[in-house]
Design a protein around this motif. Structure first.
Motif, PDB file in Angstrom:
ATOM      1  N   ASP A   8     114.736 116.868 -10.806  1.00  0.00           N
ATOM      2  CA  ASP A   8     113.984 117.776  -9.938  1.00  0.00           C
ATOM      3  C   ASP A   8     114.568 117.767  -8.524  1.00  0.00           C
ATOM      4  O   ASP A   8     114.703 118.815  -7.893  1.00  0.00           O
ATOM      5  CB  ASP A   8     112.505 117.386  -9.880  1.00  0.00           C
ATOM      6  CG  ASP A   8     111.782 117.621 -11.187  1.00  0.00           C
ATOM      7  OD1 ASP A   8     112.195 118.508 -11.958  1.00  0.00           O
ATOM      8  OD2 ASP A   8     110.796 116.908 -11.445  1.00  0.00           O
ATOM      9  N   ARG A  65     107.746 124.516 -12.917  1.00  0.00           N
ATOM     10  CA  ARG A  65     106.801 123.453 -12.554  1.00  0.00           C
ATOM     11  C   ARG A  65     106.826 123.212 -11.034  1.00  0.00           C
ATOM     12  O   ARG A  65     105.787 122.995 -10.414  1.00  0.00           O
ATOM     13  CB  ARG A  65     107.116 122.165 -13.320  1.00  0.00           C
ATOM     14  CG  ARG A  65     106.020 121.118 -13.208  1.00  0.00           C
ATOM     15  CD  ARG A  65     106.251 119.908 -14.090  1.00  0.00           C
ATOM     16  NE  ARG A  65     107.444 119.193 -13.659  1.00  0.00           N
ATOM     17  CZ  ARG A  65     108.502 118.960 -14.427  1.00  0.00           C
ATOM     18  NH1 ARG A  65     108.534 119.345 -15.679  1.00  0.00           N
ATOM     19  NH2 ARG A  65     109.548 118.304 -13.958  1.00  0.00           N
ATOM     20  N   LEU A  66     108.022 123.289 -10.430  1.00  0.00           N
ATOM     21  CA  LEU A  66     108.135 123.117  -8.979  1.00  0.00           C
ATOM     22  C   LEU A  66     107.439 124.264  -8.239  1.00  0.00           C
ATOM     23  O   LEU A  66     106.812 124.051  -7.203  1.00  0.00           O
ATOM     24  CB  LEU A  66     109.606 123.004  -8.567  1.00  0.00           C
ATOM     25  CG  LEU A  66     110.303 121.717  -9.031  1.00  0.00           C
ATOM     26  CD1 LEU A  66     111.814 121.834  -8.876  1.00  0.00           C
ATOM     27  CD2 LEU A  66     109.765 120.513  -8.272  1.00  0.00           C
ATOM     28  N   TRP A  67     107.526 125.472  -8.788  1.00  0.00           N
ATOM     29  CA  TRP A  67     106.793 126.614  -8.225  1.00  0.00           C
ATOM     30  C   TRP A  67     105.294 126.410  -8.399  1.00  0.00           C
ATOM     31  O   TRP A  67     104.522 126.558  -7.452  1.00  0.00           O
ATOM     32  CB  TRP A  67     107.212 127.922  -8.901  1.00  0.00           C
ATOM     33  CG  TRP A  67     108.423 128.568  -8.324  1.00  0.00           C
ATOM     34  CD1 TRP A  67     109.684 128.543  -8.825  1.00  0.00           C
ATOM     35  CD2 TRP A  67     108.498 129.362  -7.137  1.00  0.00           C
ATOM     36  NE1 TRP A  67     110.539 129.264  -8.022  1.00  0.00           N
ATOM     37  CE2 TRP A  67     109.827 129.783  -6.978  1.00  0.00           C
ATOM     38  CE3 TRP A  67     107.552 129.758  -6.196  1.00  0.00           C
ATOM     39  CZ2 TRP A  67     110.244 130.577  -5.911  1.00  0.00           C
ATOM     40  CZ3 TRP A  67     107.966 130.551  -5.129  1.00  0.00           C
ATOM     41  CH2 TRP A  67     109.306 130.954  -5.000  1.00  0.00           C
ATOM     42  N   ASP A  68     104.879 126.110  -9.623  1.00  0.00           N
ATOM     43  CA  ASP A  68     103.450 125.986  -9.940  1.00  0.00           C
ATOM     44  C   ASP A  68     102.758 124.884  -9.136  1.00  0.00           C
ATOM     45  O   ASP A  68     101.590 125.013  -8.771  1.00  0.00           O
ATOM     46  CB  ASP A  68     103.242 125.739 -11.437  1.00  0.00           C
ATOM     47  CG  ASP A  68     103.647 126.928 -12.296  1.00  0.00           C
ATOM     48  OD1 ASP A  68     103.792 128.044 -11.744  1.00  0.00           O
ATOM     49  OD2 ASP A  68     103.833 126.736 -13.518  1.00  0.00           O
ATOM     50  N   SER A  69     103.485 123.800  -8.854  1.00  0.00           N
ATOM     51  CA  SER A  69     102.902 122.684  -8.109  1.00  0.00           C
ATOM     52  C   SER A  69     102.923 122.911  -6.602  1.00  0.00           C
ATOM     53  O   SER A  69     102.373 122.118  -5.846  1.00  0.00           O
ATOM     54  CB  SER A  69     103.639 121.384  -8.439  1.00  0.00           C
ATOM     55  OG  SER A  69     104.971 121.443  -7.938  1.00  0.00           O
ATOM     56  N   GLY A  70     103.577 123.987  -6.165  1.00  0.00           N
ATOM     57  CA  GLY A  70     103.630 124.286  -4.732  1.00  0.00           C
ATOM     58  C   GLY A  70     104.771 123.624  -3.991  1.00  0.00           C
ATOM     59  O   GLY A  70     104.886 123.771  -2.771  1.00  0.00           O
ATOM     60  N   VAL A  71     105.615 122.882  -4.704  1.00  0.00           N
ATOM     61  CA  VAL A  71     106.775 122.266  -4.045  1.00  0.00           C
ATOM     62  C   VAL A  71     107.699 123.367  -3.532  1.00  0.00           C
ATOM     63  O   VAL A  71     108.145 123.338  -2.389  1.00  0.00           O
ATOM     64  CB  VAL A  71     107.528 121.303  -4.994  1.00  0.00           C
ATOM     65  CG1 VAL A  71     108.837 120.831  -4.380  1.00  0.00           C
ATOM     66  CG2 VAL A  71     106.643 120.116  -5.345  1.00  0.00           C
ATOM     67  N   MET A 109     108.001 113.712  -9.882  1.00  0.00           N
ATOM     68  CA  MET A 109     109.280 114.305  -9.563  1.00  0.00           C
ATOM     69  C   MET A 109     110.366 113.261  -9.835  1.00  0.00           C
ATOM     70  O   MET A 109     110.274 112.138  -9.368  1.00  0.00           O
ATOM     71  CB  MET A 109     109.298 114.735  -8.095  1.00  0.00           C
ATOM     72  CG  MET A 109     110.531 115.520  -7.763  1.00  0.00           C
ATOM     73  SD  MET A 109     110.557 116.278  -6.132  1.00  0.00           S
ATOM     74  CE  MET A 109     108.996 117.055  -6.027  1.00  0.00           C
ATOM     75  N   ARG A 117     111.527 123.205 -15.429  1.00  0.00           N
ATOM     76  CA  ARG A 117     111.422 122.356 -14.236  1.00  0.00           C
ATOM     77  C   ARG A 117     111.235 123.207 -12.974  1.00  0.00           C
ATOM     78  O   ARG A 117     110.405 122.899 -12.128  1.00  0.00           O
ATOM     79  CB  ARG A 117     112.657 121.474 -14.085  1.00  0.00           C
ATOM     80  CG  ARG A 117     112.686 120.313 -15.055  1.00  0.00           C
ATOM     81  CD  ARG A 117     114.018 119.565 -14.951  1.00  0.00           C
ATOM     82  NE  ARG A 117     114.045 118.398 -15.801  1.00  0.00           N
ATOM     83  CZ  ARG A 117     113.667 117.183 -15.419  1.00  0.00           C
ATOM     84  NH1 ARG A 117     113.245 116.985 -14.184  1.00  0.00           N
ATOM     85  NH2 ARG A 117     113.722 116.175 -16.249  1.00  0.00           N
TER      86      ARG A 117
END
Length: 153
Positions: A5, A40-46, A1, A37
């Motif tokens: 981000d 990616r934040l959704w996919d990583s669970g952030v 991150m 970006r």
């Protein structure tokens, strides 16, 4: 991150309804890299979910109660009953398992004291409790759902 981000998260925590173009402009990116970006934040669970925050007073839910619960039973069966029972009571909006003198802390939102009493009666029907202590919030000094992100920079 990275810094971008963190900027994206800061803005989305303030207003998740920002358009992709507005978000991209605010962080000095073009829409496609900004979208990647965010994905990616959704996919990583952030980012877990987007919600609408309602004003409790506007919905005639002007009483917030913090309830400290103590139990004399510290076993799996009791815990499962407690968790199942408390999760089904919609007025209980937050539940925390604690360390120290209390076992659980509940945040309950209701219209009035009679509403709290109804929740209390539901709660004691579900499981045996050793002690229940309620504190009624008099004033909201600070309220935010935004998580601090400065430690990530």
């Amino acid at each position: 991150m990275d810094k971008k981000d963190i900027q994206i998260l800061t803005l989305l925590q303030q207003d998740a309804s920002l358009s992709l173009n507005d978000l991209a402009n605010a962080v000095n990116l073009s829409p496609t890299p900004c979208w990647r970006r965010v994905q990616r934040l959704w996919d990583s669970g952030v980012i877990q979910k987007q919600v609408t925050l309602c004003n409790p007073a506007s919905l005639k839910l002007g009483v917030t109660v913090f309830v400290a619960v103590r139990t004399s039973q510290h076993n799996e069966e009791w815990t499962q009953l407690f968790v199942k029972g408390t999760r089904t009571i919609p007025e209980i909006v937050e539940i925390y398992r604690m360390t120290g003198d209390i076992d659980y802390l509940l945040k309950i939102v209701v219209s009035d004291i009679a509403g709290y009493d109804a929740v209390y009666k539901k709660l004691i029907k579900e499981v045996e409790l050793q002690d229940v202590s309620a504190g009624f919030a008099m004033e909201v000094i600070k309220y935010t759902t935004a998580l601090p992100l400065d430690h990530l920079m």
